[in-house]
Design an enzyme around this catalytic site. Structure first.
Site, PDB file in Angstrom:
ATOM      1  N   HIS A  90       1.223  -1.318  -0.064  1.00  0.00           N
ATOM      2  CA  HIS A  90      -0.211  -0.154  -0.113  1.00  0.00           C
ATOM      3  C   HIS A  90       0.952   1.428   0.122  1.00  0.00           C
ATOM      4  O   HIS A  90       0.188   2.592   0.688  1.00  0.00           O
ATOM      5  CB  HIS A  90      -0.533   0.110   1.421  1.00  0.00           C
ATOM      6  CG  HIS A  90      -1.514  -1.351   1.230  1.00  0.00           C
ATOM      7  ND1 HIS A  90      -3.353  -0.951   1.289  1.00  0.00           N
ATOM      8  CD2 HIS A  90      -1.557  -2.192   1.714  1.00  0.00           C
ATOM      9  CE1 HIS A  90      -3.891  -2.114   0.720  1.00  0.00           C
ATOM     10  NE2 HIS A  90      -3.205  -3.374   1.139  1.00  0.00           N
ATOM     11  N   ASN A 163     -10.375  -2.442   2.235  1.00  0.00           N
ATOM     12  CA  ASN A 163     -10.096  -3.134   1.363  1.00  0.00           C
ATOM     13  C   ASN A 163     -11.275  -2.272   0.094  1.00  0.00           C
ATOM     14  O   ASN A 163     -12.211  -2.485   0.811  1.00  0.00           O
ATOM     15  CB  ASN A 163      -9.345  -4.435   0.415  1.00  0.00           C
ATOM     16  CG  ASN A 163      -8.235  -4.179   1.371  1.00  0.00           C
ATOM     17  OD1 ASN A 163      -7.407  -3.598   1.562  1.00  0.00           O
ATOM     18  ND2 ASN A 163      -7.145  -4.849   1.424  1.00  0.00           N
ATOM     19  N   HIS A 354      -4.119   1.224  11.689  1.00  0.00           N
ATOM     20  CA  HIS A 354      -3.910  -0.212  12.868  1.00  0.00           C
ATOM     21  C   HIS A 354      -5.381  -0.522  12.832  1.00  0.00           C
ATOM     22  O   HIS A 354      -5.895   0.202  13.851  1.00  0.00           O
ATOM     23  CB  HIS A 354      -3.287   0.336  14.143  1.00  0.00           C
ATOM     24  CG  HIS A 354      -2.823  -0.846  14.316  1.00  0.00           C
ATOM     25  ND1 HIS A 354      -2.892  -2.217  13.855  1.00  0.00           N
ATOM     26  CD2 HIS A 354      -2.174  -1.201  15.608  1.00  0.00           C
ATOM     27  CE1 HIS A 354      -2.729  -2.649  15.187  1.00  0.00           C
ATOM     28  NE2 HIS A 354      -2.410  -2.248  16.066  1.00  0.00           N
ATOM     29  N   TYR A 377       0.999  -3.955  12.167  1.00  0.00           N
ATOM     30  CA  TYR A 377       0.450  -2.450  12.025  1.00  0.00           C
ATOM     31  C   TYR A 377       1.727  -1.489  13.005  1.00  0.00           C
ATOM     32  O   TYR A 377       1.829  -0.733  12.206  1.00  0.00           O
ATOM     33  CB  TYR A 377      -0.775  -1.700  12.065  1.00  0.00           C
ATOM     34  CG  TYR A 377      -1.453  -2.481  10.823  1.00  0.00           C
ATOM     35  CD1 TYR A 377      -1.699  -4.084  10.818  1.00  0.00           C
ATOM     36  CD2 TYR A 377      -1.759  -1.694   9.771  1.00  0.00           C
ATOM     37  CE1 TYR A 377      -1.907  -4.830   8.943  1.00  0.00           C
ATOM     38  CE2 TYR A 377      -2.464  -2.349   8.206  1.00  0.00           C
ATOM     39  CZ  TYR A 377      -2.335  -3.803   7.955  1.00  0.00           C
ATOM     40  OH  TYR A 377      -3.637  -4.264   6.930  1.00  0.00           O
TER      41      TYR A 377
HETATM   42 FE1  HDE Z   1      -2.589  -4.875   5.323  1.00  0.00          FE
HETATM   43  N1  HDE Z   1      -0.653  -3.281   6.207  1.00  0.00           N
HETATM   44  N2  HDE Z   1      -1.860  -6.870   6.300  1.00  0.00           N
HETATM   45  N3  HDE Z   1      -4.619  -5.608   4.987  1.00  0.00           N
HETATM   46  N4  HDE Z   1      -3.572  -2.451   4.981  1.00  0.00           N
HETATM   47  C1  HDE Z   1      -0.513  -2.332   5.647  1.00  0.00           C
HETATM   48  O1  HDE Z   1       0.977  -1.124   7.457  1.00  0.00           O
HETATM   49  C2  HDE Z   1      -1.031  -6.490   7.105  1.00  0.00           C
HETATM   50  C3  HDE Z   1      -4.602  -6.924   4.373  1.00  0.00           C
HETATM   51  C4  HDE Z   1      -4.428  -2.621   4.424  1.00  0.00           C
HETATM   52  O2  HDE Z   1      -3.107   4.174   3.840  1.00  0.00           O
HETATM   53  C5  HDE Z   1       0.994  -2.724   6.267  1.00  0.00           C
HETATM   54  O3  HDE Z   1       1.554   0.470   8.022  1.00  0.00           O
HETATM   55  C6  HDE Z   1      -0.767  -8.577   7.142  1.00  0.00           C
HETATM   56  C7  HDE Z   1      -5.975  -7.103   4.953  1.00  0.00           C
HETATM   57  C8  HDE Z   1      -4.367  -0.880   4.241  1.00  0.00           C
HETATM   58  O4  HDE Z   1      -1.050   3.304   5.524  1.00  0.00           O
HETATM   59  C9  HDE Z   1       1.643  -3.947   7.438  1.00  0.00           C
HETATM   60  C10 HDE Z   1      -2.080  -8.850   6.921  1.00  0.00           C
HETATM   61  C11 HDE Z   1      -6.407  -5.475   5.095  1.00  0.00           C
HETATM   62  C12 HDE Z   1      -3.694  -0.762   4.105  1.00  0.00           C
HETATM   63  C13 HDE Z   1       0.311  -4.700   6.885  1.00  0.00           C
HETATM   64  C14 HDE Z   1      -2.829  -7.751   5.996  1.00  0.00           C
HETATM   65  C15 HDE Z   1      -5.389  -5.011   4.415  1.00  0.00           C
HETATM   66  C16 HDE Z   1      -2.318  -1.710   4.780  1.00  0.00           C
HETATM   67  C17 HDE Z   1       1.996  -1.637   5.243  1.00  0.00           C
HETATM   68  C18 HDE Z   1      -2.574 -10.162   6.764  1.00  0.00           C
HETATM   69  C19 HDE Z   1      -8.340  -5.680   4.441  1.00  0.00           C
HETATM   70  C20 HDE Z   1      -2.358   0.546   3.851  1.00  0.00           C
HETATM   71  C21 HDE Z   1       2.098  -0.303   5.889  1.00  0.00           C
HETATM   72  C22 HDE Z   1      -2.757 -10.622   8.315  1.00  0.00           C
HETATM   73  C23 HDE Z   1      -9.320  -5.675   5.413  1.00  0.00           C
HETATM   74  C24 HDE Z   1      -2.969   1.101   5.314  1.00  0.00           C
HETATM   75  C25 HDE Z   1       1.172  -0.409   7.074  1.00  0.00           C
HETATM   76  C26 HDE Z   1      -2.210   2.598   4.776  1.00  0.00           C
HETATM   77  C27 HDE Z   1      -1.360  -2.078   4.965  1.00  0.00           C
HETATM   78  C28 HDE Z   1      -0.329  -6.077   7.103  1.00  0.00           C
HETATM   79  C29 HDE Z   1      -3.747  -7.954   5.682  1.00  0.00           C
HETATM   80  C30 HDE Z   1      -5.654  -3.676   4.609  1.00  0.00           C
HETATM   81  C31 HDE Z   1       2.897  -4.247   6.125  1.00  0.00           C
HETATM   82  C32 HDE Z   1       0.023  -8.721   8.728  1.00  0.00           C
HETATM   83  C33 HDE Z   1      -6.657  -8.491   4.965  1.00  0.00           C
HETATM   84  C34 HDE Z   1      -5.315  -0.944   3.552  1.00  0.00           C
HETATM   85  O5  HDE Z   1       1.306  -4.116   8.655  1.00  0.00           O
END
Ligand code: HDE
Length: 707
Positions: A90, A163, A354, A377
């Site tokens: 993202h 999402n 987060h 997060y």
């Molecule tokens: Fe994320 N995700 N994600 N994700 N995600 C990040 O956090 C993570 C998942 C989502 O505009 C990271 O700050 C894991 C689902 C958005 O700043 C990180 C898992 C959904 C954004 C991270 C998921 C999301 C992130 C990268 C599986 C939809 C952007 C930078 C367990 C419900 C937020 C950050 C923004 C961002 C981890 C799965 C949505 C790496 C470990 C499912 C919208 O922490």
């Protein structure tokens, strides 16, 4: 004593004002941090006024630079460290401020304060993103979009980090690094940027069948949204609401754009990625600057606790959605985005979302993907934002007070006053003190949990294909064609034939036999056997999943090109502008050059604003203009491409010559023509066609997708 210290919230958050614009509350809050240089002298970071910002101190006019030049050293040193790590996923995003208002109290299902009083506006900051590409990648790639909302409530920040698709690729967080490594640009050559059309992504998909449902969404039109402001959002996981009696229920979150939801065509998306990589970002920014504030309604699907096992899938499985036919979406409030950020880095880059940021009245479930996210997060922000004090960055600060005994660490802003940094204490009268749940202290939902420590995937997560079939079944013919074309395009880019074959035989054949047969044929593979793992979804179809059913009538905020050249009928041009403007659309005059046409100065050139930037095109009448445009390759290409992209096309009188010169039919679904005297009628009909977004009936005739 608490008032002066540290976070100094008194200005905004603490006032508990009802209905000041919620947005004003965050605005006032951010104001304290805004640097406004008007009328100010240029100074160093130590406050020294600078006399010469043009020349380095040197030994003589042609001599070496001197190390003692503290002004130059400070400036360059700071510059050298301007970049911070981009988000792991993202990374590419754009954001806006706004506010949320609930339509009526939701006290029956949740005690969350911001969901009680329709008079209260809660400030929000919303960041939309792509997933795969780096910060500088194009907006319109085929990808999932992030839809992250930070609510600055009076009880603390609540982040709904969702999402634009309601399910996810994997079921357990421990697979996330594998999935992300597979989808990201490949390790040896860092290609491709922004997309999934490469071997490692499809290798992973072919070996992990739980990806099937989400991959079908990712190959659908949902992965190429027309704009960020007309994109649906989903919380994905099942969350929990808790009311004042501590009664819990399950909840799924939905965001519904008031203007409806629309997608690009794949050919259009790819071309826009080159012509305007900032297409989505620009559209969001310009809409807000114009006052066309994007609005999204918040919907919830509420499930009684006793119905936890009432479905033929597991509510805790993030690869499943709850069909609206089984549990309707209740609309409970609206979010309005009404202000662009002042500074991209300070706000959009530094905002830290987060899913673990919750407030009383909202809680988690045991979805194993969500549980893993709760760890990830904060952890990622510590390296991305340089330490654990990122909550003090203005965009991340709650608007309510926050006092505790956490201390020190990198980049601490707060100057903690007093002796106590522990609890219990007597030296500071015991402050800050706990708050009992009845007075607003957070209390986790009391869920009974019992189990053997074990690494195993629940049997109830085992069906990976029924809902992929449900989604595919629910698409219109055109949408199904696009899914087939997308699978073919992506797999066509995969170099290893065994990966292509595995995706077709092990994944797609279990989703839909005809889809698999079509993709196999296009890839030159043998016809696959019907998959043995195919499921039977209930219901068999969910019309709510098709974007065709998300179109809202009207042309508000649509962009209409008025093609013209010198000699165009300026009076007719005025009528066209007025008619489209009255309906809330933006009509722009596009011409071969910016030379005035009568007293009209064109808004753009054909080269600067090609047809892919517009939703519809009307050729302005006028003999000389038509003659010029008919001979102009860009103008002919303009109408031809609008036709190929299934857009409304209009022309009257001599302007019809331009369509003829491009070998377009004069009359066909979506091509509205007439005599000059019929202009008013033609405009009316054209508006109706443009309001339907695309002329789907034309797709077969134009042969733009494989049959
Ligand atoms: Fe994320 N995700 N994600 N994700 N995600 C990040 O956090 C993570 C998942 C989502 O505009 C990271 O700050 C894991 C689902 C958005 O700043 C990180 C898992 C959904 C954004 C991270 C998921 C999301 C992130 C990268 C599986 C939809 C952007 C930078 C367990 C419900 C937020 C950050 C923004 C961002 C981890 C799965 C949505 C790496 C470990 C499912 C919208 O922490």
């Amino acid at each position: 004593m608490a008032t002066k210290q540290g976070n100094g919230r008194a200005a905004s958050g603490q006032s508990g004002r009802k209905n000041p614009s919620g947005d004003d509350a965050k605005m006032a809050d951010l104001d304290r941090f805004r640097a406004k240089p008007d009328g100010e002298a240029l100074r160093t970071n130590q406050g020294v006024k600078i006399a010469d910002n043009q020349n380095t101190l040197s030994a003589g006019p042609r001599g070496p630079s001197l190390l003692e030049d503290f002004i130059m050293r400070e400036k360059i040193t700071h510059f050298d460290h301007e970049r911070i790590p981009e988000r792991i996923v993202h990374a590419r995003g754009s954001a806006a401020h706004g506010f949320f208002q609930v339509y009526e109290s939701q006290a029956k299902i949740t005690k969350a304060a911001f969901l009680q009083d329709p008079a209260v506006q809660t400030p929000v900051y919303v960041r939309f993103s792509t997933v795969q590409g780096p910060r500088g990648s194009a907006d319109t790639v085929r990808d999932v979009r992030g839809f992250a909302v930070k609510f600055y409530t009076q009880e603390g920040n609540y982040d709904l980090v969702g999402n634009n698709m309601p399910v996810f690729f994997i079921q357990d967080a421990i697979k996330f690094p594998d999935f992300v490594h597979a989808v990201k640009p490949e390790a040896p050559d860092e290609m491709p940027t922004g997309g999934t059309a490469h071997d490692t992504f499809w290798d992973f998909v072919s070996l992990v069948p739980e990806t099937a449902h989400m991959v079908t969404w990712a190959m659908s039109d949902r992965a190429i949204p027309k704009s960020l402001r007309t994109m649906e959002g989903f919380g994905v996981h099942t969350f929990r609401f808790v009311n004042a009696e501590d009664k819990g229920c399950f909840v799924k979150f939905h965001w519904r754009p008031v203007l409806g939801s629309y997608s690009l065509l794949w050919d259009e998306a790819q071309k826009i990625a080159g012509k305007d990589p900032d297409y989505h970002r620009r559209d969001l920014w310009e809409a807000i600057e114009r006052g066309d504030f994007p609005e999204f309604e918040l919907g919830v699907q509420v499930i009684d606790e006793k119905d936890e096992h009432a479905f033929d899938f597991d509510l805790l499985d993030p690869t499943k959605l709850i069909p609206e036919e089984l549990v309707p979406v209740q609309i409970i409030g609206k979010m309005t985005l009404n202000r662009n950020p002042d500074n991209f880095f300070a706000e959009t880059e530094q905002v830290a979302f987060h899913p673990g940021h919750i407030v009383p009245g909202i809680d988690f479930t045991n979805d194993p993907l969500l549980q893993g996210r709760l760890f990830s997060y904060t952890d990622t922000q510590i390296s991305r934002l340089g330490g654990p004090n990122f909550h003090e960055i203005p965009i991340n600060r709650p608007v309510c007070p926050f006092h505790n005994n956490q201390r020190d660490a990198m980049h601490r802003q707060t100057i903690h006053v007093g002796q106590a940094s522990y609890e219990p204490n007597s030296v500071s009268g015991g402050w800050p003190k706990e708050t009992p749940p009845a007075e607003g202290g957070f209390e986790s939902y009391q869920e009974r949990v019992e189990g053997t420590k074990i690494r195993v995937r629940s049997e109830s997560f085992a069906d990976h294909f029924s809902q992929a079939t449900l989604f595919y079944n629910s698409m219109s013919d055109a949408e199904q064609g696009h899914i087939a074309a997308a699978f073919t395009f992506e797999l066509g880019k995969v170099k290893k034939p065994e990966i292509r074959a595995r995706v077709v035989n092990d994944i797609i054949a279990n989703i839909d036999a005809a889809l698999a047969a079509g993709v196999a044929e296009a890839l030159g593979l043998p016809k696959p056997k019907p998959g043995s793992k195919r499921g039977k979804p209930t219901p068999a179809k969910s019309p709510a999943l098709s974007l065709v059913n998300r179109v809202k009538p009207g042309i508000r905020t649509r962009k209409i090109a008025l093609l013209a050249a010198p000699g165009a009928d300026v009076a007719a041009l005025g009528k066209l502008r007025d008619a489209f403007g009255k309906e809330g659309a933006m009509a722009m005059v596009v011409a071969p050059s910016l030379a005035a046409i009568g007293d009209v100065v064109p808004d753009a050139t054909l080269a600067g604003m090609p047809s892919i930037m517009f939703d519809a095109v009307f050729v302005v009448p006028g003999k000389d203009s038509a003659q010029t445009l008919s001979k102009n390759g860009d103008a002919r290409h303009f109408v031809l491409e609008a036709y190929r992209h299934l857009k409304a096309i209009g022309a009257t009188g001599s302007a019809r010559e331009v369509l003829k010169a491009a070998h377009l039919p004069d009359e066909e679904a979506g091509v509205t023509t007439g005599e000059d005297g019929q202009l008013a009628d033609v405009i009316k009909q054209f508006i109706e066609v443009a309001g339907q977004h695309r002329v789907w009936a034309r797709e077969a005739a134009a042969q733009t997708v494989p049959a």
